[in-house]
Scaffold this active site. Structure first.
Site, PDB file in Angstrom:
ATOM      1  N   CYS A 104       1.937  -0.009   4.125  1.00  0.00           N
ATOM      2  CA  CYS A 104       1.621   0.122   2.704  1.00  0.00           C
ATOM      3  C   CYS A 104       2.871  -0.294   1.921  1.00  0.00           C
ATOM      4  O   CYS A 104       3.914   0.359   2.025  1.00  0.00           O
ATOM      5  CB  CYS A 104       1.264   1.579   2.419  1.00  0.00           C
ATOM      6  SG  CYS A 104       0.969   1.939   0.680  1.00  0.00           S
ATOM      7  N   CYS A 119       0.235  -6.303  -0.994  1.00  0.00           N
ATOM      8  CA  CYS A 119      -0.528  -5.057  -0.784  1.00  0.00           C
ATOM      9  C   CYS A 119      -1.428  -5.321   0.414  1.00  0.00           C
ATOM     10  O   CYS A 119      -2.123  -6.348   0.454  1.00  0.00           O
ATOM     11  CB  CYS A 119      -1.360  -4.729  -2.020  1.00  0.00           C
ATOM     12  SG  CYS A 119      -2.584  -3.415  -1.759  1.00  0.00           S
TER      13      CYS A 119
HETATM   14  N1  DGL Z   1      -2.346  -0.810   0.744  1.00  0.00           N
HETATM   15  C1  DGL Z   1      -1.345  -0.343  -0.129  1.00  0.00           C
HETATM   16  C2  DGL Z   1      -0.221  -1.334  -0.353  1.00  0.00           C
HETATM   17  O1  DGL Z   1       0.060  -2.106   0.540  1.00  0.00           O
HETATM   18  C3  DGL Z   1      -1.703   0.559  -1.272  1.00  0.00           C
HETATM   19  C4  DGL Z   1      -2.892   0.281  -2.117  1.00  0.00           C
HETATM   20  C5  DGL Z   1      -3.159   1.439  -3.052  1.00  0.00           C
HETATM   21  O2  DGL Z   1      -3.456   2.528  -2.545  1.00  0.00           O
HETATM   22  O3  DGL Z   1      -3.024   1.260  -4.275  1.00  0.00           O
HETATM   23  O4  DGL Z   1       0.420  -1.339  -1.357  1.00  0.00           O
END
Ligand code: DGL
Length: 282
Positions: free
Chosen positions: A70, A182
């Site tokens: 993440c 993301c």
């Molecule tokens: N998948 C996450 C990232 O790489 C977070 C997305 C979210 O929960 O806003 O930033």
């Protein structure tokens, strides 16, 4: 070998797939913080706290390494977490270095959450890289991860609409590459390509994370440029902090769509109770 993979939701499954290519025999513990998703528009302090809770869960389950799959959690929490970590923590960050090297000319469009775009971690990275500030155009895509996370009947149409409205106008003529900052956006790779024109390259940081994970575990990553094939079966324990049954099913479907079936694992030892008691670790 046990490896913890952490995200707010299904974005991290794309990182898990990359790790599976290099370490197919490891036992993966996937923790999706669906109770607090999406992370992107929350405060960095909140995201830090939830990341620390996930880390504590991984440690209680006996992992050998933790992957922050993440970008948002990495931006908000990786530095303080590493200060007192007992196992290697591998964070993901936008693959800007790769984009700058592979595409020496023109602008780079970076799509990420608000926390990642406004965070000091990205600022420092752009300062460090030659021409980083000049060539990279960060765009906060508030609400996009949320659309992808639903996986409901019309989520792809809504994601396409979002891209047309918010991302397409940011594509100036000199931009030749899009960096996915993301992990959720990895599930709309094709839509991004479609909306922005097929001639645009789309890069993400998942393979880099998997290779770094190998290095930290003392394993030589497979190959240099090409990604190794996926295994047909994998040892994965799925744990979501809300709607565990539904989310786990969704995760298994995404893995199956890439040809990976999940072998049933015994319940995790010491796994803490979650909002859906009795379902942790399955
Ligand atoms: N998948 C996450 C990232 O790489 C977070 C997305 C979210 O929960 O806003 O930033």
């Amino acid at each position: 070998m046990r490896i913890g993979i952490f995200d707010s939701g299904i974005g991290g499954i794309s990182t898990l797939l990359a790790c599976l290519r290099h370490l197919p025999d490891a036992h993966y513990l996937f923790y999706g913080d669906s109770a607090h998703a999406p992370y992107g528009d929350k405060s960095p302090a909140q995201v830090r706290q939830w990341t620390e809770e996930a880390y504590a869960w991984f440690i209680s389950a006996g992992v050998d390494a933790v992957v922050l799959a993440c970008n948002t959690a990495t931006s908000a929490a990786v530095a303080p977490l590493r200060e007192r970590a007992d196992v290697p923590i591998i964070g993901i960050e936008p693959a800007i270095r790769k984009a700058l090297t592979d595409h020496p000319q023109g602008g780079i469009l970076l799509l990420a959450t608000s926390i990642t775009v406004s965070g000091g971690k990205l600022r420092d990275l752009l300062d460090r890289l030659e021409n980083g500030q000049e060539r990279v155009r960060p765009l906060a895509c508030s609400g996009l991860a949320e659309i992808i996370e639903t996986q409901d009947t019309d989520w792809r149409a809504r994601a396409r609409h979002y891209l047309q409205l918010r991302v397409q106008p940011a594509r100036t003529a000199d931009i030749g590459v899009v960096v996915l900052g993301c992990t959720h956006y990895c599930w709309i790779n094709d839509l991004i390509n479609d909306t922005l024109g097929g001639d645009i390259a789309v890069v993400d940081g998942n393979d880099g994370v998997a290779r770094q994970l190998c290095r930290r575990l003392g394993v030589v990553p497979i190959g240099t440029d090409t990604a190794p094939p996926l295994p047909r079966h994998a040892r994965i324990s799925l744990h979501f902090t809300a709607d565990n049954g539904v989310k786990s099913r969704l995760a298994r479907q995404l893995l199956a769509a890439s040809g990976v079936s999940v072998d049933t694992q015994p319940d995790l030892p010491h796994a803490r109770a979650c909002s859906d008691p009795g379902s942790a670790g399955r």
